[in-house]
Design a protein around this motif. Structure first.
Motif, PDB file in Angstrom:
ATOM      1  N   GLU A 169       0.856  -1.185   0.000  1.00 50.42           N
ATOM      2  CA  GLU A 169       0.000   0.000   0.000  1.00 50.42           C
ATOM      3  C   GLU A 169       0.891   1.234   0.000  1.00 50.42           C
ATOM      4  OE1 GLU A 169      -3.418   1.915   2.864  1.00 50.42           O
ATOM      5  OE2 GLU A 169      -3.067  -0.239   2.923  1.00 50.42           O
ATOM      6  N   ILE A 170       0.664   2.131  -0.958  1.00 52.35           N
ATOM      7  CA  ILE A 170       1.516   3.308  -1.121  1.00 52.35           C
ATOM      8  C   ILE A 170       0.661   4.562  -1.285  1.00 52.35           C
ATOM      9  CG2 ILE A 170       3.202   4.422  -2.637  1.00 52.35           C
ATOM     10  CD1 ILE A 170       4.198   1.649  -3.400  1.00 52.35           C
ATOM     11  N   TYR A 171       1.004   5.600  -0.524  1.00 52.58           N
ATOM     12  CA  TYR A 171       0.443   6.925  -0.738  1.00 52.58           C
ATOM     13  C   TYR A 171       1.429   7.669  -1.624  1.00 52.58           C
ATOM     14  CZ  TYR A 171      -3.284   6.548   2.687  1.00 52.58           C
ATOM     15  OH  TYR A 171      -4.426   6.181   3.343  1.00 52.58           O
ATOM     16  N   THR A 172       0.928   8.282  -2.703  1.00 52.50           N
ATOM     17  CA  THR A 172       1.822   8.921  -3.664  1.00 52.50           C
ATOM     18  C   THR A 172       1.196  10.144  -4.304  1.00 52.50           C
ATOM     19  OG1 THR A 172       3.158   8.543  -5.652  1.00 52.50           O
ATOM     20  CG2 THR A 172       1.085   7.360  -5.505  1.00 52.50           C
ATOM     21  N   ASN A 173       2.060  11.072  -4.701  1.00 55.03           N
ATOM     22  CA  ASN A 173       1.618  12.238  -5.466  1.00 55.03           C
ATOM     23  C   ASN A 173       1.294  11.857  -6.903  1.00 55.03           C
ATOM     24  OD1 ASN A 173       2.141  13.904  -3.261  1.00 55.03           O
ATOM     25  ND2 ASN A 173       4.206  14.387  -3.960  1.00 55.03           N
ATOM     26  N   ALA A 174       1.812  10.715  -7.359  1.00 53.91           N
ATOM     27  CA  ALA A 174       1.660  10.296  -8.749  1.00 53.91           C
ATOM     28  C   ALA A 174       0.275   9.717  -9.053  1.00 53.91           C
ATOM     29  CB  ALA A 174       2.731   9.269  -9.098  1.00 53.91           C
ATOM     30  N   GLU A 175      -0.583   9.602  -8.063  1.00 54.70           N
ATOM     31  CA  GLU A 175      -1.904   9.008  -8.265  1.00 54.70           C
ATOM     32  C   GLU A 175      -2.979  10.084  -8.248  1.00 54.70           C
ATOM     33  OE1 GLU A 175      -4.640   6.523  -9.263  1.00 54.70           O
ATOM     34  OE2 GLU A 175      -2.538   5.985  -9.182  1.00 54.70           O
ATOM     35  N   THR A 176      -3.877  10.027  -9.242  1.00 59.71           N
ATOM     36  CA  THR A 176      -4.965  10.999  -9.298  1.00 59.71           C
ATOM     37  C   THR A 176      -6.270  10.420  -8.754  1.00 59.71           C
ATOM     38  OG1 THR A 176      -5.404  10.349 -11.577  1.00 59.71           O
ATOM     39  CG2 THR A 176      -3.985  12.266 -11.232  1.00 59.71           C
ATOM     40  N   VAL A 211       2.777  -4.459 -10.739  1.00 62.99           N
ATOM     41  CA  VAL A 211       4.099  -4.121 -11.257  1.00 62.99           C
ATOM     42  C   VAL A 211       4.879  -5.420 -11.255  1.00 62.99           C
ATOM     43  CG1 VAL A 211       6.187  -2.749 -10.948  1.00 62.99           C
ATOM     44  CG2 VAL A 211       3.967  -1.780 -10.339  1.00 62.99           C
ATOM     45  N   GLY A 212       4.975  -6.031 -12.429  1.00 64.24           N
ATOM     46  CA  GLY A 212       5.546  -7.376 -12.486  1.00 64.24           C
ATOM     47  C   GLY A 212       4.626  -8.292 -11.694  1.00 64.24           C
ATOM     48  N   PRO A 213       5.186  -9.114 -10.806  1.00 64.47           N
ATOM     49  CA  PRO A 213       4.346 -10.013 -10.001  1.00 64.47           C
ATOM     50  C   PRO A 213       3.802  -9.374  -8.720  1.00 64.47           C
ATOM     51  CG  PRO A 213       6.640 -10.474  -9.594  1.00 64.47           C
ATOM     52  CD  PRO A 213       6.603  -9.406 -10.658  1.00 64.47           C
ATOM     53  N   ILE A 214       4.174  -8.143  -8.436  1.00 64.17           N
ATOM     54  CA  ILE A 214       3.781  -7.486  -7.183  1.00 64.17           C
ATOM     55  C   ILE A 214       2.517  -6.654  -7.392  1.00 64.17           C
ATOM     56  CG2 ILE A 214       4.495  -5.857  -5.398  1.00 64.17           C
ATOM     57  CD1 ILE A 214       7.382  -6.608  -6.013  1.00 64.17           C
ATOM     58  N   ARG A 215       1.538  -6.861  -6.510  1.00 60.74           N
ATOM     59  CA  ARG A 215       0.322  -6.054  -6.539  1.00 60.74           C
ATOM     60  C   ARG A 215       0.529  -4.838  -5.642  1.00 60.74           C
ATOM     61  NH1 ARG A 215      -3.506 -10.260  -4.616  1.00 60.74           N
ATOM     62  NH2 ARG A 215      -4.632  -8.461  -3.832  1.00 60.74           N
ATOM     63  N   VAL A 216       0.119  -3.678  -6.131  1.00 61.20           N
ATOM     64  CA  VAL A 216       0.313  -2.425  -5.407  1.00 61.20           C
ATOM     65  C   VAL A 216      -1.014  -1.692  -5.326  1.00 61.20           C
ATOM     66  CG1 VAL A 216       1.552  -0.231  -5.372  1.00 61.20           C
ATOM     67  CG2 VAL A 216       2.670  -2.258  -6.291  1.00 61.20           C
ATOM     68  N   LEU A 217      -1.356  -1.248  -4.138  1.00 60.18           N
ATOM     69  CA  LEU A 217      -2.548  -0.437  -3.911  1.00 60.18           C
ATOM     70  C   LEU A 217      -2.086   1.013  -3.792  1.00 60.18           C
ATOM     71  CD1 LEU A 217      -5.630  -0.733  -3.406  1.00 60.18           C
ATOM     72  CD2 LEU A 217      -5.091  -0.608  -0.982  1.00 60.18           C
ATOM     73  N   LYS A 259      -8.599   8.209  -6.093  1.00 56.33           N
ATOM     74  CA  LYS A 259      -8.523   8.071  -4.644  1.00 56.33           C
ATOM     75  C   LYS A 259      -7.810   6.773  -4.262  1.00 56.33           C
ATOM     76  CE  LYS A 259     -11.239   8.658  -0.515  1.00 56.33           C
ATOM     77  NZ  LYS A 259     -12.523   9.007   0.047  1.00 56.33           N
ATOM     78  N   VAL A 260      -8.203   5.666  -4.896  1.00 59.50           N
ATOM     79  CA  VAL A 260      -7.566   4.362  -4.672  1.00 59.50           C
ATOM     80  C   VAL A 260      -7.572   3.601  -5.985  1.00 59.50           C
ATOM     81  CG1 VAL A 260      -7.792   2.131  -3.510  1.00 59.50           C
ATOM     82  CG2 VAL A 260      -8.296   4.200  -2.257  1.00 59.50           C
ATOM     83  N   ARG A 261      -6.461   2.927  -6.258  1.00 66.08           N
ATOM     84  CA  ARG A 261      -6.371   2.115  -7.472  1.00 66.08           C
ATOM     85  C   ARG A 261      -5.377   0.985  -7.227  1.00 66.08           C
ATOM     86  NH1 ARG A 261      -3.264   3.193 -12.853  1.00 66.08           N
ATOM     87  NH2 ARG A 261      -2.080   4.565 -11.507  1.00 66.08           N
ATOM     88  N   GLU A 262      -5.701  -0.200  -7.700  1.00 62.51           N
ATOM     89  CA  GLU A 262      -4.786  -1.341  -7.570  1.00 62.51           C
ATOM     90  C   GLU A 262      -4.181  -1.641  -8.931  1.00 62.51           C
ATOM     91  OE1 GLU A 262      -4.738  -5.999  -6.172  1.00 62.51           O
ATOM     92  OE2 GLU A 262      -6.224  -4.650  -5.304  1.00 62.51           O
ATOM     93  N   ILE A 263      -2.849  -1.808  -8.945  1.00 59.01           N
ATOM     94  CA  ILE A 263      -2.134  -2.133 -10.173  1.00 59.01           C
ATOM     95  C   ILE A 263      -1.183  -3.287  -9.894  1.00 59.01           C
ATOM     96  CG2 ILE A 263      -2.239   0.235 -11.047  1.00 59.01           C
ATOM     97  CD1 ILE A 263       0.784   0.408 -10.320  1.00 59.01           C
TER      98      ILE A 263
END
Length: 166
Positions: free
Chosen positions: A107-114, A122-128, A116-120
């Motif tokens: 789970e990551i809070y980032t400025n790069a996200e527009t 990155v390779g085999p790792i799931r990131v919220l 509110k919440v999105r799951e992606i």
């Protein structure tokens, strides 16, 4: 200097190269895309995912693989000196040693996200990915991550009287 040497000199081996970072002389994005495709066809460059490439080192077992954690760090946490995110939730607890639980989803809070919440993935790792409540900078990232920790964990987690059962 050839394009391949530029990539090796600028980014190095086994480091994520974001398409948007490549600025080779005065060449256009379509030309750079064609060169990247040609280098991938030759095996000198490997496409990790859309817009992310890396220069592999040759090992006894073939070309090396890019660590997906490096891509996550570069895209969402920090790119050089610019800090634009921080880990939260179980991932943050694990990184700080407050928990031995290894989360399935980082789970990551980032400025790069527009959103509110999105799951992606990155390779085999799931990131919220979560949109930051306030802009994250190098100066306030540690404070924001601590405040988020206090917001998400119950106060009894930090009880001094807890004893470990042996």
């Amino acid at each position: 200097m050839a394009f391949y040497e530029y990539l090796v000199d600028s980014f190095g081996y086994n480091e994520p190269i974001m398409m948007k970072e490549i600025a080779y002389e005065n060449y256009s994005k379509p030309w750079i895309s064609k060169e990247l495709a040609a280098l991938c066809a030759e095996g000198k460059l490997i496409r990790f995912e859309k817009g992310v490439y890396y220069v592999p080192k040759m090992t006894a077992l073939g070309p090396s693989r890019l660590n997906p954690q490096k891509v996550i760090e570069k895209r969402f946490i920090a790119d050089g000196d610019e800090r634009n995110g921080y880990y939260s939730g179980a991932a943050f607890l694990n990184l700080t040693g407050l928990s031995t639980q290894v989360p399935n989803v980082a789970e990551i809070y980032t400025n790069a996200e527009t959103a509110k919440v999105r799951e992606i993935a990155v390779g085999p790792i799931r990131v919220l990915l979560r949109r930051a409540r306030t802009p994250i900078t190098k100066e306030n990232a540690a404070v924001q991550s601590l405040l988020e920790l206090m917001n998400s964990v119950s106060p009894s987690f930090f009880d001094d009287e807890k004893r470990c059962i042996t």
